[in-house]
Write an enzyme that holds these catalytic residues in place. Structure first.
Site, PDB file in Angstrom:
ATOM      1  N   LYS A   7      22.158 -10.004  21.501  1.00 50.14           N
ATOM      2  CA  LYS A   7      22.671  -9.658  20.165  1.00 50.14           C
ATOM      3  C   LYS A   7      23.980 -10.421  19.971  1.00 50.14           C
ATOM      4  O   LYS A   7      25.075  -9.888  20.165  1.00 50.14           O
ATOM      5  CB  LYS A   7      22.867  -8.147  20.044  1.00 50.14           C
ATOM      6  CG  LYS A   7      23.002  -7.648  18.608  1.00 50.14           C
ATOM      7  CD  LYS A   7      22.932  -6.132  18.579  1.00 50.14           C
ATOM      8  CE  LYS A   7      23.191  -5.587  17.180  1.00 50.14           C
ATOM      9  NZ  LYS A   7      22.133  -5.934  16.228  1.00 50.14           N
ATOM     10  N   GLU A  51      10.709  -9.288  11.572  1.00 52.28           N
ATOM     11  CA  GLU A  51      11.672  -8.227  11.261  1.00 52.28           C
ATOM     12  C   GLU A  51      12.355  -8.545   9.942  1.00 52.28           C
ATOM     13  O   GLU A  51      12.080  -9.567   9.317  1.00 52.28           O
ATOM     14  CB  GLU A  51      12.702  -8.083  12.391  1.00 52.28           C
ATOM     15  CG  GLU A  51      13.456  -9.359  12.718  1.00 52.28           C
ATOM     16  CD  GLU A  51      14.225  -9.292  14.031  1.00 52.28           C
ATOM     17  OE1 GLU A  51      14.183  -8.249  14.713  1.00 52.28           O
ATOM     18  OE2 GLU A  51      14.857 -10.300  14.391  1.00 52.28           O
ATOM     19  N   ARG A  69      22.710  -2.644  26.342  1.00 55.37           N
ATOM     20  CA  ARG A  69      22.319  -3.907  25.695  1.00 55.37           C
ATOM     21  C   ARG A  69      23.504  -4.856  25.598  1.00 55.37           C
ATOM     22  O   ARG A  69      23.359  -6.073  25.779  1.00 55.37           O
ATOM     23  CB  ARG A  69      21.727  -3.621  24.316  1.00 55.37           C
ATOM     24  CG  ARG A  69      21.156  -4.841  23.632  1.00 55.37           C
ATOM     25  CD  ARG A  69      20.338  -4.471  22.414  1.00 55.37           C
ATOM     26  NE  ARG A  69      21.145  -3.842  21.373  1.00 55.37           N
ATOM     27  CZ  ARG A  69      20.639  -3.373  20.231  1.00 55.37           C
ATOM     28  NH1 ARG A  69      19.334  -3.439  20.017  1.00 55.37           N
ATOM     29  NH2 ARG A  69      21.419  -2.819  19.324  1.00 55.37           N
TER      30      ARG A  69
END
Length: 297
Positions: free
Chosen positions: A151, A184, A52
């Site tokens: 991210k 979330e 990721r």
């Protein structure tokens, strides 16, 4: 004990780490990170986290100086240098120092930092009793504004939600998207239990597809527990049988009320407790060893 950090290719004492005030990670939040766990000397899902990280870097047109193998070795070395068995690892890659403009081409060398330490997002008592949560007034940015699969160091949306949590006297917030669907928490994915089935928002809702989230889904499906990825609203959250949050730092923790409404009977539910126990058992026996001679399953 003196804490050692990996900083641009070397392990150095914490007080010797110097970030340039011209670093675009500091000036503009231009960079990426991963939060990783180590359990009993094994770094959990290291390849998934690095995968990721490098995908995020590619999206940001950011070239990480280390290869994936070198980065993996750096993570393990940082854990080992700090004599940690159970640890939280923060791996940060910023654009690096440049000028006061936005142009990333003016930043020739990214900054790479790895920290291995401890973390506790919530008191241990809340893992027993569960979290009261509330819905945030601010919405998650849509994917065409800020891709949630990257991210990045831009966490202001989550920080503002945490400010609201502090003002409202709850430990965590639940964020919605522009359509009013649950997305979330501030740094966690969310699941509800409905008729003994796990329901979690899909990627299209604007979530970061978390590593812990994927492990929970694997474990549940392996036991024949139905798992679906579909949008749901706050109304459905209020009326769920159970709810829990997942994340590398939070692991698995129940949410037992939202906006003053009890979820289920207001206590961590049986499926939540079971999956948390299964996850902790699995995490303790899986991963890449940071210590030579330690057996790895």
């Amino acid at each position: 004990m003196e804490r050692l950090l990996y900083f641009n290719g070397a392990l150095v004492p914490e007080e010797e780490v110097r970030i340039s005030p011209f670093d675009h990670g500091f000036l503009y939040g231009d960079g990426i990170f991963e939060g990783i766990r180590a359990y009993q000397g094994r770094v959990f899902r290291l390849e998934d986290h690095l995968g990721r990280l490098y995908q995020s870097a590619k999206s940001l047109w950011l070239t990480i100086p280390e290869t994936r193998q070198q980065m993996a070795e750096a993570v393990l070395a940082t854990v080992r240098a700090n004599h940690l068995k159970d640890a939280y690892i923060r791996l940060v890659v910023s654009r690096g120092p440049g000028d006061l403009g936005l142009d990333p081409r003016q930043c020739p060398k990214p900054t790479v930092i790895i920290i291995a330490d401890q973390i506790q997002l919530f008191p241990e008592s809340l893992y027993e009793s569960g979290l009261p949560v509330a819905t945030a007034s601010s919405r998650r940015p849509s994917g065409d504004v800020l891709n949630p699969q990257v991210k990045s160091l831009n966490y202001l949306n989550s920080v503002l939600a945490k400010v609201e949590a502090a003002q409202r006297g709850v430990p965590e917030m639940v964020l919605l998207n522009q359509l009013g669907h649950v997305v979330e928490g501030t740094g966690d994915n969310i699941f509800i239990v409905r008729n003994e089935m796990l329901v979690t928002p899909p990627r299209s809702a604007g979530i970061l597809p978390g590593i812990t989230r994927s492990v929970v889904m694997e474990l549940a499906r392996g036991e024949g527990i139905p798992v679906v990825e579909e949008n749901f609203t706050v109304h459905e959250l209020y009326n769920a049988d159970e709810c829990f949050l997942t994340g590398t730092a939070a692991e698995i923790i129940a949410a037992v009320s939202c906006d003053g409404r009890l979820i289920g009977d207001g206590r961590p539910g049986p499926l939540t407790r079971h999956l948390r126990a299964r996850f902790m058992e699995y995490a303790a026996n899986e991963g890449v060893s940071a210590y030579p001679g330690l057996s790895v399953i």
